[in-house]
Design a protein around this motif. Structure first.
Motif, PDB file in Angstrom:
ATOM      1  N   ILE A   1      21.634  21.432  28.669  1.00  0.00           N
ATOM      2  CA  ILE A   1      21.599  21.968  29.941  1.00  0.00           C
ATOM      3  C   ILE A   1      21.589  20.859  31.230  1.00  0.00           C
ATOM      4  O   ILE A   1      22.394  20.860  31.800  1.00  0.00           O
ATOM      5  CB  ILE A   1      21.083  23.187  30.364  1.00  0.00           C
ATOM      6  CG1 ILE A   1      21.562  24.576  29.306  1.00  0.00           C
ATOM      7  CG2 ILE A   1      21.010  23.541  31.636  1.00  0.00           C
ATOM      8  CD1 ILE A   1      20.658  25.664  29.312  1.00  0.00           C
ATOM      9  N   ALA A   2      20.434  20.038  30.807  1.00  0.00           N
ATOM     10  CA  ALA A   2      20.149  19.247  32.097  1.00  0.00           C
ATOM     11  C   ALA A   2      21.286  18.185  32.142  1.00  0.00           C
ATOM     12  O   ALA A   2      21.591  17.846  33.223  1.00  0.00           O
ATOM     13  CB  ALA A   2      18.872  18.546  31.564  1.00  0.00           C
ATOM     14  N   GLN A   3      21.828  17.805  30.686  1.00  0.00           N
ATOM     15  CA  GLN A   3      22.776  16.806  31.030  1.00  0.00           C
ATOM     16  C   GLN A   3      24.242  17.048  31.283  1.00  0.00           C
ATOM     17  O   GLN A   3      24.973  16.487  32.100  1.00  0.00           O
ATOM     18  CB  GLN A   3      23.020  16.128  29.601  1.00  0.00           C
ATOM     19  CG  GLN A   3      21.774  15.404  28.993  1.00  0.00           C
ATOM     20  CD  GLN A   3      21.843  15.017  27.515  1.00  0.00           C
ATOM     21  OE1 GLN A   3      22.778  15.533  26.654  1.00  0.00           O
ATOM     22  NE2 GLN A   3      21.170  13.821  26.911  1.00  0.00           N
ATOM     23  N   LEU A   4      24.470  18.450  31.213  1.00  0.00           N
ATOM     24  CA  LEU A   4      25.539  19.172  31.649  1.00  0.00           C
ATOM     25  C   LEU A   4      25.573  18.998  33.283  1.00  0.00           C
ATOM     26  O   LEU A   4      26.572  18.626  33.931  1.00  0.00           O
ATOM     27  CB  LEU A   4      25.860  20.469  31.324  1.00  0.00           C
ATOM     28  CG  LEU A   4      26.361  20.588  29.655  1.00  0.00           C
ATOM     29  CD1 LEU A   4      26.153  21.804  29.328  1.00  0.00           C
ATOM     30  CD2 LEU A   4      27.658  20.161  29.673  1.00  0.00           C
ATOM     31  N   ILE A   5      24.339  19.436  33.918  1.00  0.00           N
ATOM     32  CA  ILE A   5      24.338  19.364  35.241  1.00  0.00           C
ATOM     33  C   ILE A   5      24.340  18.035  35.831  1.00  0.00           C
ATOM     34  O   ILE A   5      25.100  17.915  36.733  1.00  0.00           O
ATOM     35  CB  ILE A   5      22.964  20.301  35.761  1.00  0.00           C
ATOM     36  CG1 ILE A   5      22.801  21.468  35.263  1.00  0.00           C
ATOM     37  CG2 ILE A   5      22.744  19.966  37.159  1.00  0.00           C
ATOM     38  CD1 ILE A   5      21.634  22.323  35.539  1.00  0.00           C
ATOM     39  N   GLU A   6      24.078  17.108  35.177  1.00  0.00           N
ATOM     40  CA  GLU A   6      23.874  15.857  35.696  1.00  0.00           C
ATOM     41  C   GLU A   6      25.415  15.328  35.707  1.00  0.00           C
ATOM     42  O   GLU A   6      25.923  14.638  36.576  1.00  0.00           O
ATOM     43  CB  GLU A   6      23.241  14.788  34.662  1.00  0.00           C
ATOM     44  CG  GLU A   6      21.599  14.942  34.768  1.00  0.00           C
ATOM     45  CD  GLU A   6      20.739  13.998  33.776  1.00  0.00           C
ATOM     46  OE1 GLU A   6      21.244  13.128  33.448  1.00  0.00           O
ATOM     47  OE2 GLU A   6      19.662  14.782  33.228  1.00  0.00           O
ATOM     48  N   ALA A   7      26.159  15.511  34.586  1.00  0.00           N
ATOM     49  CA  ALA A   7      27.563  15.365  34.667  1.00  0.00           C
ATOM     50  C   ALA A   7      28.167  15.989  35.657  1.00  0.00           C
ATOM     51  O   ALA A   7      29.126  15.203  36.352  1.00  0.00           O
ATOM     52  CB  ALA A   7      28.018  15.805  33.361  1.00  0.00           C
TER      53      ALA A   7
ATOM     54  N   VAL B   1      32.146   3.740  39.267  1.00  0.00           N
ATOM     55  CA  VAL B   1      30.816   4.032  38.859  1.00  0.00           C
ATOM     56  C   VAL B   1      30.714   5.631  38.493  1.00  0.00           C
ATOM     57  O   VAL B   1      30.307   5.786  37.352  1.00  0.00           O
ATOM     58  CB  VAL B   1      29.696   3.440  39.916  1.00  0.00           C
ATOM     59  CG1 VAL B   1      28.383   3.784  39.229  1.00  0.00           C
ATOM     60  CG2 VAL B   1      29.951   2.111  40.172  1.00  0.00           C
ATOM     61  N   TYR B   2      31.087   6.324  39.482  1.00  0.00           N
ATOM     62  CA  TYR B   2      30.832   7.759  39.327  1.00  0.00           C
ATOM     63  C   TYR B   2      31.619   8.313  38.418  1.00  0.00           C
ATOM     64  O   TYR B   2      31.210   9.389  37.689  1.00  0.00           O
ATOM     65  CB  TYR B   2      31.125   8.373  40.652  1.00  0.00           C
ATOM     66  CG  TYR B   2      30.243   7.897  41.611  1.00  0.00           C
ATOM     67  CD1 TYR B   2      28.828   7.951  41.525  1.00  0.00           C
ATOM     68  CD2 TYR B   2      30.636   7.846  42.933  1.00  0.00           C
ATOM     69  CE1 TYR B   2      27.771   7.538  42.439  1.00  0.00           C
ATOM     70  CE2 TYR B   2      29.842   7.399  44.088  1.00  0.00           C
ATOM     71  CZ  TYR B   2      28.457   7.039  43.948  1.00  0.00           C
ATOM     72  OH  TYR B   2      27.408   6.864  44.943  1.00  0.00           O
TER      73      TYR B   2
ATOM     74  N   ALA C   1      20.688  13.353  44.828  1.00  0.00           N
ATOM     75  CA  ALA C   1      19.626  12.699  44.083  1.00  0.00           C
ATOM     76  C   ALA C   1      18.344  13.508  43.725  1.00  0.00           C
ATOM     77  O   ALA C   1      17.767  13.471  42.662  1.00  0.00           O
ATOM     78  CB  ALA C   1      19.277  11.708  45.038  1.00  0.00           C
ATOM     79  N   ALA C   2      18.397  14.624  44.590  1.00  0.00           N
ATOM     80  CA  ALA C   2      17.429  15.722  44.161  1.00  0.00           C
ATOM     81  C   ALA C   2      17.646  16.586  43.144  1.00  0.00           C
ATOM     82  O   ALA C   2      16.654  16.615  42.258  1.00  0.00           O
ATOM     83  CB  ALA C   2      17.212  16.600  45.391  1.00  0.00           C
ATOM     84  N   ILE C   3      18.819  16.833  42.833  1.00  0.00           N
ATOM     85  CA  ILE C   3      19.355  17.527  41.891  1.00  0.00           C
ATOM     86  C   ILE C   3      19.344  16.701  40.684  1.00  0.00           C
ATOM     87  O   ILE C   3      18.733  17.368  39.633  1.00  0.00           O
ATOM     88  CB  ILE C   3      20.989  18.216  41.983  1.00  0.00           C
ATOM     89  CG1 ILE C   3      20.998  19.117  43.451  1.00  0.00           C
ATOM     90  CG2 ILE C   3      21.244  18.881  40.828  1.00  0.00           C
ATOM     91  CD1 ILE C   3      22.185  19.652  43.706  1.00  0.00           C
ATOM     92  N   ILE C   4      19.546  15.671  40.693  1.00  0.00           N
ATOM     93  CA  ILE C   4      19.601  14.719  39.410  1.00  0.00           C
ATOM     94  C   ILE C   4      18.031  14.654  38.974  1.00  0.00           C
ATOM     95  O   ILE C   4      17.670  14.672  37.960  1.00  0.00           O
ATOM     96  CB  ILE C   4      20.241  13.443  39.840  1.00  0.00           C
ATOM     97  CG1 ILE C   4      21.817  13.574  39.772  1.00  0.00           C
ATOM     98  CG2 ILE C   4      19.909  12.363  38.558  1.00  0.00           C
ATOM     99  CD1 ILE C   4      22.510  12.370  40.371  1.00  0.00           C
ATOM    100  N   GLY C   5      17.350  14.370  40.091  1.00  0.00           N
ATOM    101  CA  GLY C   5      15.879  14.208  39.745  1.00  0.00           C
ATOM    102  C   GLY C   5      15.366  15.398  39.022  1.00  0.00           C
ATOM    103  O   GLY C   5      14.599  15.404  38.350  1.00  0.00           O
ATOM    104  N   ALA C   6      15.872  16.681  39.233  1.00  0.00           N
ATOM    105  CA  ALA C   6      15.149  18.025  38.886  1.00  0.00           C
ATOM    106  C   ALA C   6      15.715  17.926  37.352  1.00  0.00           C
ATOM    107  O   ALA C   6      14.861  18.224  36.475  1.00  0.00           O
ATOM    108  CB  ALA C   6      15.849  19.004  39.421  1.00  0.00           C
TER     109      ALA C   6
ATOM    110  N   LEU D   1      28.043  10.975  30.377  1.00  0.00           N
ATOM    111  CA  LEU D   1      27.364  11.945  30.380  1.00  0.00           C
ATOM    112  C   LEU D   1      28.109  13.246  29.610  1.00  0.00           C
ATOM    113  O   LEU D   1      27.250  13.917  28.878  1.00  0.00           O
ATOM    114  CB  LEU D   1      26.817  12.491  31.698  1.00  0.00           C
ATOM    115  CG  LEU D   1      26.082  11.753  32.552  1.00  0.00           C
ATOM    116  CD1 LEU D   1      26.054  12.103  34.047  1.00  0.00           C
ATOM    117  CD2 LEU D   1      24.636  11.939  32.034  1.00  0.00           C
ATOM    118  N   VAL D   2      29.187  13.406  29.724  1.00  0.00           N
ATOM    119  CA  VAL D   2      29.722  14.365  28.786  1.00  0.00           C
ATOM    120  C   VAL D   2      29.914  13.917  27.346  1.00  0.00           C
ATOM    121  O   VAL D   2      29.689  14.780  26.449  1.00  0.00           O
ATOM    122  CB  VAL D   2      31.359  14.300  29.381  1.00  0.00           C
ATOM    123  CG1 VAL D   2      32.224  15.280  28.276  1.00  0.00           C
ATOM    124  CG2 VAL D   2      31.530  15.198  30.506  1.00  0.00           C
TER     125      VAL D   2
END
Length: 404
Positions: free
Chosen positions: A82-88, A172-173, A112-117, A180-181
């Protein structure tokens, strides 16, 4: 040794875990390069660079106790996925924002804050998941290989991020989104070798703070991870690299990528050395000596006006820093029972992660007042001071003979 390496990689779940870790960590490093450079391009402000570190630091602090409880009560693989999906999704959002032209200071800080979470959940849970993928006999080798994967990602990610950013932020993005996918797919394919039976301990104040209590009751672990916290907090110059690259060394995004890669190269070389020549004697003294070298290398980086010398200093910084990583990782994984691994790894991740993010914030704020060079110089001196102080405060570390 070759047999040991094969025994871990022959297990498909560990192989998927290992590859997923490389992809996920590489993507995070790529995003860090792009976010830092883009923020400085937009604002030309050291304070804003510091805020990026703060945006990642706050979620890690607020979520630490929650992460530990979640990792010890629910399916660890699912949490990581789930964390990796949100990062993607966040990487895709950065891509869309760059292409559409609405990506600004506030949007970058929010992402940046969401990725940090997400990283706050992914890191400790991933560490707690690892012992379920291999046999106890293979665990030390798996820890070593996992650490090597992390260092490899820190080499590939920044270099690739800097190179792609020279073509445009969207490159990059988009690359990070794809990586990440793929990481999510590999995580989905993981199946635990063993599903340990965990006690359904009711949530209480005692259970919430049990990870902190465990660390507090083990002075060597407490001293080691707190030492790393304050040393990196004072000596970390990562947030200032865009300033050094553009204003002092007068190089471009490719130079920033090399600078962010250099510490990981030094760390990888040192991790290989430690694999063949493990720490057996005078571990405590070696740790403090490495921190002193870390501080001296930071001072050299601060004073350098030559890219080659700066890269050499960063290599030394990475090589000296990995010693504490090896010591801390071995102590935490091998001395913590499985039912506590989520909570203890969350505390450990808090010390590791916040030292980096809060260190970036401190460096950015200090650089905003006194300039980048004095800020990095003061940080190096502070690291040396902390190493000496901790030798007095934690004699048990100073007297440490071996990791066992």
């Amino acid at each position: 040794m070759h047999a040991a390496k094969k025994s871990a990689l022959r297990q498909p779940s560990f192989t998927n875990f290992w590859l997923s870790r490389i992809l996920s960590s590489s993507s995070f490093q790529m995003l860090s390069v792009a976010i830092g450079w883009q923020m400085y391009e937009i604002t030309h402000d050291a304070f804003s660079l510091g805020l990026v570190g703060l945006a990642q630091f706050i979620p890690m602090v607020l979520l630490t106790l929650v992460v530990g409880q979640v990792a010890d009560r629910f399916d660890r693989k699912r949490i990581v996925l789930i964390a990796q999906l949100i990062e993607a999704v966040m990487a895709a959002l950065l891509l869309y924002g760059s292409l559409a032209g609405w990506l600004g200071r506030e949007q970058i800080l929010l992402v940046a804050a969401i990725i940090g979470a997400c990283r706050a959940f992914e890191g400790p849970t991933s560490s707690a998941l690892l012992p379920q993928l291999v046999s106890p006999r293979d665990l030390p080798q798996a820890i070593s290989m996992s650490t090597t994967a992390g260092q490899t990602a820190q080499i590939i990610g920044p270099a690739l991020g800097g190179l792609l950013y020279s073509l445009g932020a969207a490159y990059v993005y988009s690359s990070a989104t794809v990586a990440l996918v793929l990481s999510c797919v590999l995580t989905y394919l993981i199946s635990s070798q063993e599903q340990p039976t965990r006690r359904s301990e009711p949530i209480s104040i005692r259970s919430v703070f049990s990870g902190l209590v465990f660390v507090y009751r083990h002075p060597v672990i407490l001293g080691t991870i707190s030492l790393d916290l304050f040393a990196v907090l004072l000596g970390g110059a990562t947030a200032l690299m865009p300033i050094f690259a553009q204003d002092i060394l007068q190089t471009g995004p490719w130079g920033l990528g090399l600078m962010r890669t250099a510490p990981a190269v030094g760390a990888l070389v040192m991790s290989i050395i430690l694999a063949y020549f493990p720490l057996r004697k005078q571990v405590g003294i070696t740790l403090f000596g490495a921190l002193a070298i870390f501080g001296l290398a930071t001072i050299l980086f601060a004073l350098s006006t030559n890219l080659i010398i700066s890269l050499f200093a960063l290599l030394i910084i990475g090589a000296s820093d990995v010693i504490s990583v090896v010591i801390r990782s071995s102590l935490v994984q091998l001395q913590t029972p499985d039912e506590m691994r989520g909570r203890v790894n969350a505390v450990n991740a808090l010390f590791i992660g916040t030292s980096n993010q809060l260190g970036e914030f401190e460096s950015g704020m200090l650089a905003g007042f006194v300039g980048a060079v004095p800020a990095a110089f003061i940080g190096g001196l502070g690291t040396i001071f902390v190493a000496g102080l901790w030798m007095l405060l934690f004699p048990s570390i100073r007297k440490l003979r071996s990791l066992s």
